[in-house]
Scaffold this motif. Structure first.
Motif, PDB file in Angstrom:
ATOM      1  N   ALA A 136       0.832  -1.204   0.000  1.00 17.75           N
ATOM      2  CA  ALA A 136       0.000   0.000   0.000  1.00 17.75           C
ATOM      3  C   ALA A 136       0.867   1.254   0.000  1.00 17.75           C
ATOM      4  O   ALA A 136       0.593   2.220  -0.727  1.00 17.75           O
ATOM      5  CB  ALA A 136      -0.921  -0.004   1.217  1.00 17.75           C
ATOM      6  N   TRP A 137       1.942   1.240   0.798  1.00 17.88           N
ATOM      7  CA  TRP A 137       2.858   2.369   0.802  1.00 17.88           C
ATOM      8  C   TRP A 137       3.601   2.489  -0.523  1.00 17.88           C
ATOM      9  O   TRP A 137       3.949   3.588  -0.953  1.00 17.88           O
ATOM     10  CB  TRP A 137       3.846   2.233   1.955  1.00 17.88           C
ATOM     11  CG  TRP A 137       3.349   2.861   3.208  1.00 17.88           C
ATOM     12  CD1 TRP A 137       2.730   2.256   4.254  1.00 17.88           C
ATOM     13  CD2 TRP A 137       3.415   4.256   3.532  1.00 17.88           C
ATOM     14  NE1 TRP A 137       2.409   3.173   5.222  1.00 17.88           N
ATOM     15  CE2 TRP A 137       2.817   4.407   4.805  1.00 17.88           C
ATOM     16  CE3 TRP A 137       3.927   5.371   2.880  1.00 17.88           C
ATOM     17  CZ2 TRP A 137       2.720   5.645   5.426  1.00 17.88           C
ATOM     18  CZ3 TRP A 137       3.824   6.599   3.502  1.00 17.88           C
ATOM     19  CH2 TRP A 137       3.229   6.737   4.767  1.00 17.88           C
ATOM     20  N   LYS A 138       3.852   1.370  -1.170  1.00 18.84           N
ATOM     21  CA  LYS A 138       4.481   1.407  -2.495  1.00 18.84           C
ATOM     22  C   LYS A 138       3.615   2.204  -3.468  1.00 18.84           C
ATOM     23  O   LYS A 138       4.120   3.016  -4.258  1.00 18.84           O
ATOM     24  CB  LYS A 138       4.676  -0.022  -3.005  1.00 18.84           C
ATOM     25  CG  LYS A 138       5.298  -0.141  -4.390  1.00 18.84           C
ATOM     26  CD  LYS A 138       6.789   0.110  -4.366  1.00 18.84           C
ATOM     27  CE  LYS A 138       7.427  -0.213  -5.708  1.00 18.84           C
ATOM     28  NZ  LYS A 138       8.883   0.034  -5.707  1.00 18.84           N
ATOM     29  N   LEU A 139       2.309   1.995  -3.397  1.00 19.41           N
ATOM     30  CA  LEU A 139       1.385   2.731  -4.263  1.00 19.41           C
ATOM     31  C   LEU A 139       1.273   4.193  -3.837  1.00 19.41           C
ATOM     32  O   LEU A 139       1.184   5.088  -4.676  1.00 19.41           O
ATOM     33  CB  LEU A 139       0.010   2.068  -4.230  1.00 19.41           C
ATOM     34  CG  LEU A 139      -0.067   0.642  -4.796  1.00 19.41           C
ATOM     35  CD1 LEU A 139      -1.461   0.077  -4.615  1.00 19.41           C
ATOM     36  CD2 LEU A 139       0.332   0.623  -6.268  1.00 19.41           C
ATOM     37  N   ILE A 140       1.286   4.439  -2.527  1.00 19.54           N
ATOM     38  CA  ILE A 140       1.173   5.812  -2.032  1.00 19.54           C
ATOM     39  C   ILE A 140       2.370   6.653  -2.469  1.00 19.54           C
ATOM     40  O   ILE A 140       2.240   7.816  -2.857  1.00 19.54           O
ATOM     41  CB  ILE A 140       1.043   5.812  -0.497  1.00 19.54           C
ATOM     42  CG1 ILE A 140      -0.302   5.209  -0.080  1.00 19.54           C
ATOM     43  CG2 ILE A 140       1.184   7.226   0.063  1.00 19.54           C
ATOM     44  CD1 ILE A 140      -0.430   4.992   1.412  1.00 19.54           C
ATOM     45  N   LEU A 141       3.559   6.046  -2.440  1.00 22.17           N
ATOM     46  CA  LEU A 141       4.793   6.781  -2.727  1.00 22.17           C
ATOM     47  C   LEU A 141       5.161   6.804  -4.208  1.00 22.17           C
ATOM     48  O   LEU A 141       6.127   7.472  -4.587  1.00 22.17           O
ATOM     49  CB  LEU A 141       5.951   6.155  -1.940  1.00 22.17           C
ATOM     50  CG  LEU A 141       5.834   6.191  -0.421  1.00 22.17           C
ATOM     51  CD1 LEU A 141       6.942   5.380   0.217  1.00 22.17           C
ATOM     52  CD2 LEU A 141       5.857   7.626   0.100  1.00 22.17           C
ATOM     53  N   ALA A 142       4.427   6.065  -5.034  1.00 20.82           N
ATOM     54  CA  ALA A 142       4.753   6.009  -6.458  1.00 20.82           C
ATOM     55  C   ALA A 142       4.579   7.382  -7.113  1.00 20.82           C
ATOM     56  O   ALA A 142       3.953   8.287  -6.562  1.00 20.82           O
ATOM     57  CB  ALA A 142       3.874   4.977  -7.153  1.00 20.82           C
ATOM     58  N   LYS A 143       5.154   7.531  -8.320  1.00 20.82           N
ATOM     59  CA  LYS A 143       5.039   8.807  -9.035  1.00 20.82           C
ATOM     60  C   LYS A 143       3.591   9.180  -9.306  1.00 20.82           C
ATOM     61  O   LYS A 143       3.237  10.357  -9.355  1.00 20.82           O
ATOM     62  CB  LYS A 143       5.808   8.730 -10.356  1.00 20.82           C
ATOM     63  CG  LYS A 143       7.309   8.885 -10.206  1.00 20.82           C
ATOM     64  CD  LYS A 143       7.993   8.992 -11.556  1.00 20.82           C
ATOM     65  CE  LYS A 143       9.477   9.282 -11.404  1.00 20.82           C
ATOM     66  NZ  LYS A 143      10.157   9.427 -12.711  1.00 20.82           N
ATOM     67  N   GLU A 144       2.745   8.167  -9.511  1.00 20.77           N
ATOM     68  CA  GLU A 144       1.328   8.425  -9.758  1.00 20.77           C
ATOM     69  C   GLU A 144       0.510   8.316  -8.478  1.00 20.77           C
ATOM     70  O   GLU A 144      -0.721   8.315  -8.517  1.00 20.77           O
ATOM     71  CB  GLU A 144       0.778   7.427 -10.790  1.00 20.77           C
ATOM     72  CG  GLU A 144       1.494   7.422 -12.119  1.00 20.77           C
ATOM     73  CD  GLU A 144       2.782   6.607 -12.086  1.00 20.77           C
ATOM     74  OE1 GLU A 144       3.005   5.911 -11.064  1.00 20.77           O
ATOM     75  OE2 GLU A 144       3.571   6.696 -13.041  1.00 20.77           O
ATOM     76  N   GLY A 145       1.181   8.208  -7.320  1.00 23.24           N
ATOM     77  CA  GLY A 145       0.497   7.999  -6.055  1.00 23.24           C
ATOM     78  C   GLY A 145      -0.088   9.263  -5.459  1.00 23.24           C
ATOM     79  O   GLY A 145       0.129  10.384  -5.943  1.00 23.24           O
ATOM     80  N   ILE A 146      -0.799   9.071  -4.347  1.00 24.64           N
ATOM     81  CA  ILE A 146      -1.524  10.184  -3.725  1.00 24.64           C
ATOM     82  C   ILE A 146      -0.568  11.201  -3.113  1.00 24.64           C
ATOM     83  O   ILE A 146      -0.869  12.402  -3.087  1.00 24.64           O
ATOM     84  CB  ILE A 146      -2.504   9.635  -2.659  1.00 24.64           C
ATOM     85  CG1 ILE A 146      -3.397  10.762  -2.131  1.00 24.64           C
ATOM     86  CG2 ILE A 146      -1.747   8.959  -1.512  1.00 24.64           C
ATOM     87  CD1 ILE A 146      -4.497  10.270  -1.214  1.00 24.64           C
TER      88      ILE A 146
END
Length: 307
Positions: A136-146
């Motif tokens: 979940a943190w991987k998605l949050i911190l991604a370039k397209e993340g929140i």
């Protein structure tokens, strides 16, 4: 029932007359497991670290040598040890600064439902899957993340890009940088700092705070000379968890991290793809030695009283 009583009566008499027999039967299985499975595996690991790998055949040379530990001093391996230790120390220090006001409020002011909400809020993340939280943190911190979206929304994307461009950050996105790794470590291990610290702060006697106030001490002086010294054992107890768990973690640096390895990744790489089990064992001994020294210092500070 009568037959069962006839069987149990002699055993009861034996245990009553010889309590050490009962104690041996109760403690024998867990001590056997601890000695064989846990300590035995650590001893085997330690022995493996004193072997070496033949550079030509790739086979293990079963002769005791310090050559493998000498390989830890190579720049590439030494950097891994320093990188992991610095990250563990940074996560621990940040956990103390974030956890202390939360724990202090819960210990001194929270009552009733607010106290129950505190425990629920702190422990709820521990009930979810470790891997789910990391991804979940991987998605949050991604370039397209929140998080990137929020930074763009306040017009600070240039600042973020400038920070990520620094060589010490180790990536072009938060999801593959030291900052991202630090944030995930901090989130995952923070409850392990809050709970011991809160338990330690609850044991600060109210009459000491009142006496400090009666003697004319300011709130800052009371915090520095009364609260912090008595909270130190809980602080060190929490740091045992945050420091050791960060030191030996493999999953977070693998999923949310830069291309530069940590100790856990080095152990996996050398015992797996490289097949250099002695070097992998030597890497695994490093956190054990560091934590051994740390626990010795923590014991002298009375940290185990707050566990």
């Amino acid at each position: 029932m009568a037959a069962l009583a006839r069987l149990t009566d002699p055993l009861s008499d034996l245990f009553w007359r010889r309590p050490r027999v009962l104690l041996a039967l109760l403690l024998g299985p867990p001590l056997l497991w601890l000695g064989v499975v846990y300590i035995g595996s650590l001893a085997a690991l330690l022995v493996q670290s004193f072997f070496s790998i033949d550079e030509f055949s790739g086979l293990i040379n079963y002769e005791f040598t310090l050559k493998t530990y000498g390989e830890l001093l190579r720049p590439s391996n030494y950097d891994i040890v320093i990188r992991t230790t610095v990250m563990a120390a940074a996560v621990t220090v940040a956990s103390v600064f974030i956890a202390f006001p939360i724990a202090y409020y819960a210990a001194r002011y929270a009552r009733g439902r607010m106290k129950a909400f505190f425990y629920l809020a702190v422990m709820l993340p521990l009930w979810s899957s470790y891997l789910v939280k990391v991804y979940a943190w991987k998605l949050i911190l991604a370039k397209e993340g929140i998080l990137t979206w929020a930074v763009d929304g306040i017009g600070a994307s240039a600042v973020l890009n400038a920070i990520l461009a620094l060589p010490v950050i180790g990536g072009n996105s938060l999801s593959v940088s030291y900052i991202g790794t630090f944030l995930v470590f901090l989130y995952v291990w923070l409850p392990y700092m809050i709970l011991p610290l809160q338990a330690s702060l609850e044991r600060v006697p109210q009459n000491l705070l009142e006496a400090s106030d009666d003697l004319g001490a300011s709130r800052r002086q009371t915090l520095r000379h009364v609260v912090l010294p008595m909270a130190l054992p809980g602080m060190i107890a929490g740091s045992i968890f945050t420091f050791s768990l960060t030191l030996g973690d493999y999953i977070i640096p693998q999923i949310v991290g830069s291309s530069r390895n940590f100790i856990g990744q080095a152990v996996y790489a050398h015992q797996g793809t490289a097949g250099n089990i002695p070097l992998a064992a030597a890497f695994a001994v490093v956190p054990i030695v560091i934590m051994g020294v740390y626990l010795w210092v923590a014991k002298r500070k009375g940290a185990f009283d707050a566990l």
